[in-house]
Write a protein that holds these residues in place. Structure first.
Motif, PDB file in Angstrom:
ATOM      1  N   ALA A  92      -2.465  -8.990   4.691  1.00 49.60           N
ATOM      2  CA  ALA A  92      -1.995 -10.303   5.127  1.00 49.60           C
ATOM      3  C   ALA A  92      -2.674 -11.401   4.324  1.00 49.60           C
ATOM      4  O   ALA A  92      -3.755 -11.216   3.764  1.00 49.60           O
ATOM      5  N   HIS A  93      -2.025 -12.556   4.259  1.00 43.26           N
ATOM      6  CA  HIS A  93      -2.703 -13.778   3.866  1.00 43.26           C
ATOM      7  C   HIS A  93      -3.592 -14.175   5.041  1.00 43.26           C
ATOM      8  O   HIS A  93      -3.211 -13.999   6.207  1.00 43.26           O
ATOM      9  N   VAL A  94      -4.764 -14.721   4.775  1.00 43.02           N
ATOM     10  CA  VAL A  94      -5.728 -14.988   5.850  1.00 43.02           C
ATOM     11  C   VAL A  94      -6.221 -16.432   5.770  1.00 43.02           C
ATOM     12  O   VAL A  94      -6.650 -16.887   4.704  1.00 43.02           O
ATOM     13  N   VAL A  95      -6.151 -17.128   6.910  1.00 42.68           N
ATOM     14  CA  VAL A  95      -6.689 -18.482   7.045  1.00 42.68           C
ATOM     15  C   VAL A  95      -7.804 -18.432   8.076  1.00 42.68           C
ATOM     16  O   VAL A  95      -7.584 -17.998   9.215  1.00 42.68           O
ATOM     17  N   GLY A  96      -9.001 -18.876   7.700  1.00 43.09           N
ATOM     18  CA  GLY A  96     -10.120 -18.885   8.627  1.00 43.09           C
ATOM     19  C   GLY A  96     -10.722 -20.268   8.741  1.00 43.09           C
ATOM     20  O   GLY A  96     -10.989 -20.915   7.724  1.00 43.09           O
ATOM     21  N   HIS A  97     -10.944 -20.727   9.972  1.00 38.64           N
ATOM     22  CA  HIS A  97     -11.517 -22.054  10.209  1.00 38.64           C
ATOM     23  C   HIS A  97     -12.976 -21.935  10.648  1.00 38.64           C
ATOM     24  O   HIS A  97     -13.285 -21.246  11.615  1.00 38.64           O
ATOM     25  N   SER A  98     -13.894 -22.595   9.929  1.00 35.13           N
ATOM     26  CA  SER A  98     -15.299 -22.700  10.304  1.00 35.13           C
ATOM     27  C   SER A  98     -15.901 -21.317  10.557  1.00 35.13           C
ATOM     28  O   SER A  98     -15.997 -20.505   9.638  1.00 35.13           O
ATOM     29  N   PHE A  99     -16.289 -21.002  11.788  1.00 38.72           N
ATOM     30  CA  PHE A  99     -16.801 -19.665  12.103  1.00 38.72           C
ATOM     31  C   PHE A  99     -15.786 -18.598  11.722  1.00 38.72           C
ATOM     32  O   PHE A  99     -16.142 -17.515  11.259  1.00 38.72           O
ATOM     33  N   GLY A 100     -14.503 -18.918  11.910  1.00 37.69           N
ATOM     34  CA  GLY A 100     -13.456 -17.982  11.509  1.00 37.69           C
ATOM     35  C   GLY A 100     -13.405 -17.760  10.016  1.00 37.69           C
ATOM     36  O   GLY A 100     -12.927 -16.721   9.550  1.00 37.69           O
ATOM     37  N   SER A 101     -13.915 -18.728   9.234  1.00 43.30           N
ATOM     38  CA  SER A 101     -13.966 -18.523   7.783  1.00 43.30           C
ATOM     39  C   SER A 101     -14.991 -17.455   7.420  1.00 43.30           C
ATOM     40  O   SER A 101     -14.839 -16.768   6.412  1.00 43.30           O
ATOM     41  N   VAL A 102     -16.046 -17.319   8.236  1.00 46.62           N
ATOM     42  CA  VAL A 102     -17.016 -16.238   8.021  1.00 46.62           C
ATOM     43  C   VAL A 102     -16.327 -14.891   8.243  1.00 46.62           C
ATOM     44  O   VAL A 102     -16.521 -13.939   7.469  1.00 46.62           O
ATOM     45  N   VAL A 103     -15.531 -14.803   9.306  1.00 48.34           N
ATOM     46  CA  VAL A 103     -14.784 -13.573   9.577  1.00 48.34           C
ATOM     47  C   VAL A 103     -13.864 -13.255   8.403  1.00 48.34           C
ATOM     48  O   VAL A 103     -13.772 -12.105   7.952  1.00 48.34           O
ATOM     49  N   ALA A 104     -13.186 -14.277   7.874  1.00 47.93           N
ATOM     50  CA  ALA A 104     -12.279 -14.078   6.746  1.00 47.93           C
ATOM     51  C   ALA A 104     -13.028 -13.615   5.508  1.00 47.93           C
ATOM     52  O   ALA A 104     -12.564 -12.721   4.784  1.00 47.93           O
ATOM     53  N   GLN A 105     -14.190 -14.214   5.234  1.00 47.23           N
ATOM     54  CA  GLN A 105     -14.990 -13.803   4.085  1.00 47.23           C
ATOM     55  C   GLN A 105     -15.446 -12.350   4.226  1.00 47.23           C
ATOM     56  O   GLN A 105     -15.386 -11.568   3.273  1.00 47.23           O
ATOM     57  N   GLU A 106     -15.910 -11.997   5.414  1.00 46.31           N
ATOM     58  CA  GLU A 106     -16.362 -10.622   5.625  1.00 46.31           C
ATOM     59  C   GLU A 106     -15.199  -9.639   5.516  1.00 46.31           C
ATOM     60  O   GLU A 106     -15.352  -8.548   4.952  1.00 46.31           O
ATOM     61  N   LEU A 107     -14.031 -10.032   6.037  1.00 52.99           N
ATOM     62  CA  LEU A 107     -12.865  -9.142   5.974  1.00 52.99           C
ATOM     63  C   LEU A 107     -12.473  -8.861   4.531  1.00 52.99           C
ATOM     64  O   LEU A 107     -12.221  -7.706   4.158  1.00 52.99           O
ATOM     65  N   LYS A 116      -4.358 -10.692   1.037  1.00 54.08           N
ATOM     66  CA  LYS A 116      -3.543 -11.109  -0.104  1.00 54.08           C
ATOM     67  C   LYS A 116      -4.007 -12.433  -0.695  1.00 54.08           C
ATOM     68  O   LYS A 116      -3.934 -12.653  -1.903  1.00 54.08           O
ATOM     69  N   SER A 117      -4.421 -13.338   0.156  1.00 49.82           N
ATOM     70  CA  SER A 117      -4.971 -14.623  -0.281  1.00 49.82           C
ATOM     71  C   SER A 117      -5.833 -15.151   0.848  1.00 49.82           C
ATOM     72  O   SER A 117      -5.791 -14.649   1.980  1.00 49.82           O
ATOM     73  N   LEU A 118      -6.603 -16.196   0.528  1.00 52.07           N
ATOM     74  CA  LEU A 118      -7.617 -16.668   1.461  1.00 52.07           C
ATOM     75  C   LEU A 118      -7.582 -18.191   1.522  1.00 52.07           C
ATOM     76  O   LEU A 118      -7.564 -18.861   0.487  1.00 52.07           O
ATOM     77  N   VAL A 119      -7.554 -18.727   2.748  1.00 52.42           N
ATOM     78  CA  VAL A 119      -7.706 -20.172   2.954  1.00 52.42           C
ATOM     79  C   VAL A 119      -8.917 -20.371   3.858  1.00 52.42           C
ATOM     80  O   VAL A 119      -8.928 -19.887   4.998  1.00 52.42           O
ATOM     81  N   LEU A 120      -9.934 -21.054   3.356  1.00 58.25           N
ATOM     82  CA  LEU A 120     -11.179 -21.276   4.089  1.00 58.25           C
ATOM     83  C   LEU A 120     -11.239 -22.755   4.459  1.00 58.25           C
ATOM     84  O   LEU A 120     -11.330 -23.617   3.592  1.00 58.25           O
ATOM     85  N   VAL A 121     -11.173 -23.032   5.762  1.00 59.43           N
ATOM     86  CA  VAL A 121     -11.054 -24.399   6.261  1.00 59.43           C
ATOM     87  C   VAL A 121     -12.373 -24.823   6.912  1.00 59.43           C
ATOM     88  O   VAL A 121     -12.894 -24.113   7.781  1.00 59.43           O
TER      89      VAL A 121
END
Length: 274
Positions: A92-107, A116-121
């Motif tokens: 999936a494309h992944v968008v993570g906000h703040s603490f959720g951006s840590v989850v996205a980075q780790e994933l 597929k791509s990453l959006v870190l907000v």
């Protein structure tokens, strides 16, 4: 462009708990991961806008929203993976906000084939030093949390994160701000996590150069200085990253500037798919 389908909601049993999720739309999967003490409700404007082109999935992190705590040790990246697998999604494309951006980075570091791509907000880098102003405001927040009312605590949280440090509440954002207050008040009524997550080792702050997918970093100019500096570091160290600074946002661009945020993310995703 995918055809918008009806919204689905439910629970995914995995990793010792029940993850509440919402899904809407058809097309390539797009996973939204909310920030600390928030939940799927922060993405209401994105579910509507993004589901015209994508299969959009949001879920409540454990101990937040409608997802219960669990006793056994856990990792946030395995929780995100479990939600995708529970919906039959390989990547999936992944968008993570703040603490959720840590989850996205780790994933993306633990399971690169799933992103597929990453959006870190308003992104966070675990281990990055806090600014002096944020430490001072947080000390004041703790004082209010320990001696004041829940309403005072929630309002202080909104001043720090939704309005931005030293900023006045904006009339045009009152509806979104009210939703932020509602989510935060709900978070303070929930049981506290009995055990913290097990973090990815080595942590993302030591491995940003390994992230190989197209990455967009979005920061608010009215946010704390350290968040702007973390955004700069992410842009500098992730090989295929670009950064956009929103002058009228603090820490919650998906809520306080939803139309602008949505246009930026949709444009990036279209480029990432080419």
């Amino acid at each position: 462009m995918g055809k918008t389908s009806g919204r689905a909601a439910g629970f995914i049993e995995a990793n010792g708990t029940s993850f509440y999720y919402e899904a809407c739309g058809e097309g390539e999967p797009l996973l939204l991961i909310h920030g600390l003490n928030l939940d799927t409700r922060m993405w209401a404007e994105q579910l509507s806008a993004f589901s015209e082109r994508y299969r959009v999935i949001s879920f409540d992190l454990r101990g937040m929203g409608q997802t219960p705590n669990a006793e056994e040790p856990f990792t946030l990246y395995d929780d995100a993976r479990a939600v995708l697998q529970g919906l039959g999604i390989a990547a999936a494309h992944v968008v993570g906000h703040s603490f959720g951006s840590v989850v996205a980075q780790e994933l993306v570091l633990a399971y690169p084939e799933m992103v597929k791509s990453l959006v870190l907000v308003s992104p966070t880098l675990t281990g990055y030093p806090r600014s002096e102003r944020r430490m001072q405001d947080f000390a004041r927040f703790v004082e209010i949390y320990e001696t004041g009312t829940k309403e005072e605590t929630v309002e202080m949280s909104a001043r720090m994160w939704f309005d931005g440090p030293g900023q006045a509440a904006r009339d045009e954002s009152q509806q979104a701000r009210a939703k932020y207050l509602q989510m935060t008040a709900h978070a303070y009524d929930l049981p506290k996590l009995k055990n913290p997550p097990l973090w990815l080792a080595p942590p993302p702050i030591e491995r940003l150069e390994e992230i190989a997918v197209p990455t967009l970093v979005i920061a608010g100019q009215k946010d704390y200085e350290d968040f702007q500096k973390m955004a700069e570091e992410l842009e500098a160290r992730i090989p295929n990253a670009e950064k956009i600074l929103l002058p009228d946002s603090a820490h919650l661009p998906p809520m306080d500037q939803a139309p602008v945020f949505n246009r930026i993310v949709l444009s990036f995703l279209e480029q990432a798919r080419q």
